[in-house]
Design an enzyme around this catalytic site. Structure first.
Site, mmCIF file in Angstrom:
data_model
loop_
_atom_site.group_PDB
_atom_site.id
_atom_site.type_symbol
_atom_site.label_atom_id
_atom_site.label_comp_id
_atom_site.label_asym_id
_atom_site.label_seq_id
_atom_site.Cartn_x
_atom_site.Cartn_y
_atom_site.Cartn_z
ATOM 1 N N HIS A 106 -7.641 -3.457 2.295
ATOM 2 C CA HIS A 106 -6.985 -2.146 2.259
ATOM 3 C C HIS A 106 -7.770 -1.145 1.411
ATOM 4 O O HIS A 106 -7.536 0.052 1.498
ATOM 5 C CB HIS A 106 -5.572 -2.314 1.700
ATOM 6 N N TYR A 152 -6.666 -5.042 -6.690
ATOM 7 C CA TYR A 152 -6.856 -4.560 -5.315
ATOM 8 C C TYR A 152 -8.319 -4.256 -4.982
ATOM 9 O O TYR A 152 -8.637 -3.954 -3.837
ATOM 10 C CB TYR A 152 -6.037 -3.286 -5.086
ATOM 11 N N TYR A 164 -1.562 5.049 -5.184
ATOM 12 C CA TYR A 164 -1.286 3.917 -4.298
ATOM 13 C C TYR A 164 -1.263 4.419 -2.861
ATOM 14 O O TYR A 164 -0.930 5.561 -2.574
ATOM 15 C CB TYR A 164 -0.015 3.132 -4.661
ATOM 16 N N ASN A 221 0.478 4.162 -0.063
ATOM 17 C CA ASN A 221 1.587 4.749 0.684
ATOM 18 C C ASN A 221 2.007 6.129 0.198
ATOM 19 O O ASN A 221 2.849 6.764 0.816
ATOM 20 C CB ASN A 221 2.790 3.804 0.684
#
Length: 192
Positions: free
Chosen positions: A21, A16, A66, A68
């Protein structure tokens, strides 16, 4: 109120690292370099860095929960350092701002950002400053999840690297003086 905590949102893991994001993590990484911050320390479900700016101690954090579930880490950070939400700035990506734009706000809704929704749920308020970094929307009818979890193109990387530098200057003003004072500078689009 003095800013004592800057939280950049993103997802942990090499896969990531360079994704849209993770622009919040990218800003924290640049701020760590600019301030020669010490760390990382593993605290409150986050990688934490400690620095001084203008005689003030500031905590820089990247939640390792993470995106969320960012609220769990932010809640723990506020508890660990005995801070109010108003003493924190959260930095994150925003689909609704064009690439190359950023906005500093003192409070507001999540705007549909799941990481910010999680923070609001965990801390019970929308009243905390946030710096939104524009990543734009996909040009085609591409799946939004796929878009935010993909890396910037080489052309976009040139733009985002300039935006990140401006974001660091913006955050330094917010920490040294106040978020209110920094807003005019941060929200101008002609400085990148």
């Amino acid at each position: 109120m003095d800013i004592k905590l800057v939280v950049g949102l993103g997802n942990p893991g090499k896969e990531y690292e360079k994704t849209r994001h993770n622009v919040g993590f990218m800003v924290i990484d640049e701020l760590v370099k600019a301030l020669r911050a010490k760390g990382p320390f593993e605290e409150a479900l986050s990688h934490v860095y400690k620095a001084r700016i203008g005689g003030k101690e500031v905590i820089l954090a990247k939640p390792m929960t993470y995106m969320n579930n960012s609220g769990a880490a932010v809640y723990n950070l506020l508890e660990e350092y005995k801070l109010s939400p108003e003493q924190m700035i959260v930095v994150y990506d925003d689909l609704d701002l064009p690439l190359g734009h950023m906005r500093l706000r003192l409070k507001g809704s999540s705007g549909g950002h799941r990481g910010v929704e999680s923070i609001i749920k965990y801390i019970g308020t929308q009243n905390f400053p946030r710096l939104r970094i524009g990543i734009g929307r996909p040009k085609k009818k591409e799946d939004v999840v796929k878009y935010v979890l993909s890396p910037f193109s080489p052309e976009e990387e040139k733009v985002i690297s300039q935006v990140i530098k401006k974001a660091v200057r913006c955050l330094m003003r917010a920490i040294e003086i106040s978020p209110e004072h920094a807003m005019e500078y941060c929200n101008r689009q002609d400085l990148i």
